[in-house]
Write an enzyme that holds these catalytic residues in place. Structure first.
Site, PDB file in Angstrom:
ATOM      1  N   ARG A 185       0.854  -1.183   0.000  1.00  0.00           N
ATOM      2  CA  ARG A 185       0.000   0.000   0.000  1.00  0.00           C
ATOM      3  C   ARG A 185       0.889   1.231   0.000  1.00  0.00           C
ATOM      4  O   ARG A 185       1.924   1.255   0.683  1.00  0.00           O
ATOM      5  CB  ARG A 185      -0.876   0.025   1.264  1.00  0.00           C
ATOM      6  CG  ARG A 185      -2.020  -0.963   1.281  1.00  0.00           C
ATOM      7  CD  ARG A 185      -3.137  -0.527   0.346  1.00  0.00           C
ATOM      8  NE  ARG A 185      -4.305  -1.369   0.498  1.00  0.00           N
ATOM      9  CZ  ARG A 185      -4.863  -2.056  -0.511  1.00  0.00           C
ATOM     10  NH1 ARG A 185      -4.351  -2.011  -1.733  1.00  0.00           N
ATOM     11  NH2 ARG A 185      -5.947  -2.779  -0.308  1.00  0.00           N
TER      12      ARG A 185
ATOM     13  N   GLU B 201      -3.848   7.475  -5.550  1.00  0.00           N
ATOM     14  CA  GLU B 201      -3.965   6.753  -6.819  1.00  0.00           C
ATOM     15  C   GLU B 201      -5.210   7.242  -7.546  1.00  0.00           C
ATOM     16  O   GLU B 201      -6.244   7.406  -6.915  1.00  0.00           O
ATOM     17  CB  GLU B 201      -4.065   5.244  -6.570  1.00  0.00           C
ATOM     18  CG  GLU B 201      -2.796   4.668  -5.982  1.00  0.00           C
ATOM     19  CD  GLU B 201      -2.866   3.160  -5.734  1.00  0.00           C
ATOM     20  OE1 GLU B 201      -3.870   2.524  -6.120  1.00  0.00           O
ATOM     21  OE2 GLU B 201      -1.920   2.623  -5.152  1.00  0.00           O
TER      22      GLU B 201
ATOM     23  N   HIS C 285      -0.778   0.205  -9.995  1.00  0.00           N
ATOM     24  CA  HIS C 285      -1.462  -0.742  -9.097  1.00  0.00           C
ATOM     25  C   HIS C 285      -2.001  -1.940  -9.889  1.00  0.00           C
ATOM     26  O   HIS C 285      -3.221  -2.179  -9.927  1.00  0.00           O
ATOM     27  CB  HIS C 285      -2.592  -0.050  -8.329  1.00  0.00           C
ATOM     28  CG  HIS C 285      -2.955  -0.780  -7.060  1.00  0.00           C
ATOM     29  ND1 HIS C 285      -3.383  -0.156  -5.923  1.00  0.00           N
ATOM     30  CD2 HIS C 285      -2.926  -2.099  -6.752  1.00  0.00           C
ATOM     31  CE1 HIS C 285      -3.628  -1.056  -4.968  1.00  0.00           C
ATOM     32  NE2 HIS C 285      -3.355  -2.243  -5.460  1.00  0.00           N
TER      33      HIS C 285
END
Lengths: 325, 325
Positions: B233, B262, B281
């Site tokens: 994370r 993000e 991601h």
């Protein structure tokens, strides 16, 4: 070598001087030379160390080799010294088999993962500050054919298997139960099993039999999803056919570390293809490789000096060191 | 769930509709919703499937959850639903542990090999049609610390070990003899063993304890040659400190798949740093991942429907599924 005479060793150096030569300089008259001085250096020399292993200077200077008994080349591929006069001579040829194996294996796995994880596109998007999620491929369970069953091919096979890929090999003779490859297919029937492969890795020695083996017919037999990786020799490939296969989508990509002309000329279309990874013949060249190369030479030098059998003796008919001796 | 009543299932979908839901639609009243409709969908719902697993919409709609008994999130990290009201409720929380493990492991190995083999620079040189030989690094024998000892960390450890790296772990409790990590160090003493590591891989769950654990002090403890890889994370890292460490050369590079914001904003300095690999991601998102996510949910759905114990039950105090049950 035997007796008490001090031997004469010619060393064809390139841009760089070989490291760690001091002990040898105490035991031999060492003549360092570039390509231009090679004939002079060979005259009266007992041994030749081709440290500049991509040089094509040896054939032209060979006429001066009046008492040479041993030639060692600082590479795994011996094709630069595979000219008829050497083949037919009694000069023993040895190579540097082993030095590059594990480094090249890591390189090949890196290329496969770069393709599977779409890394080149991530880098292009990064340069544009663009966030664009994509799905990527797994490598586990993917099929790989390693064409070339020498030590480098074996190291590649072991590492790719450890990473979860399904590996088979291609070599001169078809066989089953190979400890590294399981099945080894016959290279002369390549097109029969290429359709099953997700990745094809070329690492065969360059010989009359292997030259141009990856041609239009071979690429047509591959899957459109397949990637071709060449860490062997550029001349294994018919470059125009590879470019065409990449252009038309006959194959999905290529990772190329070797080329039929090196450095790769600026006008080559390979530089600008999105599905091609070009690197400058560096896959085996880990930090410390030059010392490792001289170490392999030095080991043979002391054997030769003591009259003991040399390691990595090349079968000059085959063009490589046969497996198991 | 038990009895013969048809349960009501709310599904927080994102841009995409979850695939393969037809069998579940026959066994439940399924209410698909986006964030705006979530409160309405939750009213009277027995279960919630958070398919849009990065959404932060659940806390604001929680007041409407008047009979919810089960919440399943389609991710391994449960931090988006770790708000006090859920923690303190009797709602059972399950996650999608397992789906991403092997894909993320391959991704991490790919990043390590890309750094070691200098692949980003090869691509930059390729774009300039420039042939520039370099030496590259071996990965065999290099040391890696995997921070996070859950299933993803374990899969990373196994794959990196198979590729020849030396792996250890960091988790809540220090221990020896772990089957995947050998030594597990205590995360709260990170700076003591960071100096030994060539690669540091962050994959810990985001909790109060792990938030910001990679800060200026941690980066200062790393080797200048070390690379930091984050597939956990973004909030595990103090981003400003990471940028500073990369700028000053306190560490050699970073492979970042997750960020505290993000998509990564266009103004982030990370986009343009030569020693940083940015990806969106995606490390776990192999082709087929959406189907795999629904498969994990469906397996739990049928268990829940039959009144059987659920899989991947999150310990809401810890913030993750404890090892071995």
């Amino acid at each position: 070598m035997s007796g008490t005479e001090t031997p004469v060793l010619a060393v064809l150096r390139g841009d760089k001087h070989p490291p760690d030569m001091e002990p040898i300089e105490e035991a031999a008259v060492v003549r360092y030379t570039d390509a231009d001085g090679l004939a002079d250096a060979l005259r009266g020399a007992d041994a030749l160390f081709v440290y500049d292993f991509l040089s094509s200077a040896v054939p032209a200077a060979w006429h001066a080799a009046d008492r040479l008994r041993w030639l060692h080349i600082a590479s795994a591929g011996v094709d630069p010294v595979m000219f008829p006069e050497l083949r037919e001579s009694d000069v023993v040829l040895t190579n540097s088999r082993g030095v590059f194996d594990d480094s090249i294996a890591e390189y090949v796995l890196g290329q496969i993962l770069a393709f599977a994880k779409d890394l080149p596109r991530s880098l292009r998007l990064q340069a544009q500050r663009t966030w664009q999620h994509r799905e990527s491929e797994r490598v586990q369970g993917r099929s790989v054919l390693v064409v070339g069953t020498g030590p480098i091919g074996r190291s590649i096979a072991r590492l790719l298997k450890a990473a979860g890929l399904r590996v088979s090999g291609a070599g001169r003779r078809e066989r089953a139960g190979d400890p590294d490859f399981g099945t080894v297919y016959a290279s002369d029937r390549l097109t029969e099993y290429l359709p099953e492969m997700d990745y094809v890795v070329a690492v065969a020695p360059l010989t009359e039999q292997t030259k141009g083996m990856f041609d239009a017919r071979a690429f047509a037999a591959m899957r459109p999803q397949a990637r071709f990786i060449n860490v062997g020799r550029g001349e294994l490939v018919v470059t125009a056919d590879l470019v065409e296969a990449l252009r038309t989508g006959a194959i999905a990509g290529a990772g190329l570390d070797v080329f039929d002309t090196e450095p790769l000329p600026p006008e080559s279309p390979l530089w600008t293809m999105d599905n091609v990874l070009v690197s400058p013949h560096m896959s085996g060249d880990f930090i410390g490789w030059r010392n490792a190369l001289v170490e392999v030479f030095a080991d043979n030098f002391w054997r030769w000096r003591a009259g003991e059998p040399l390691r990595n003796v090349v079968d000059k008919k085959l063009g490589y060191v046969p497996s198991s001796g």
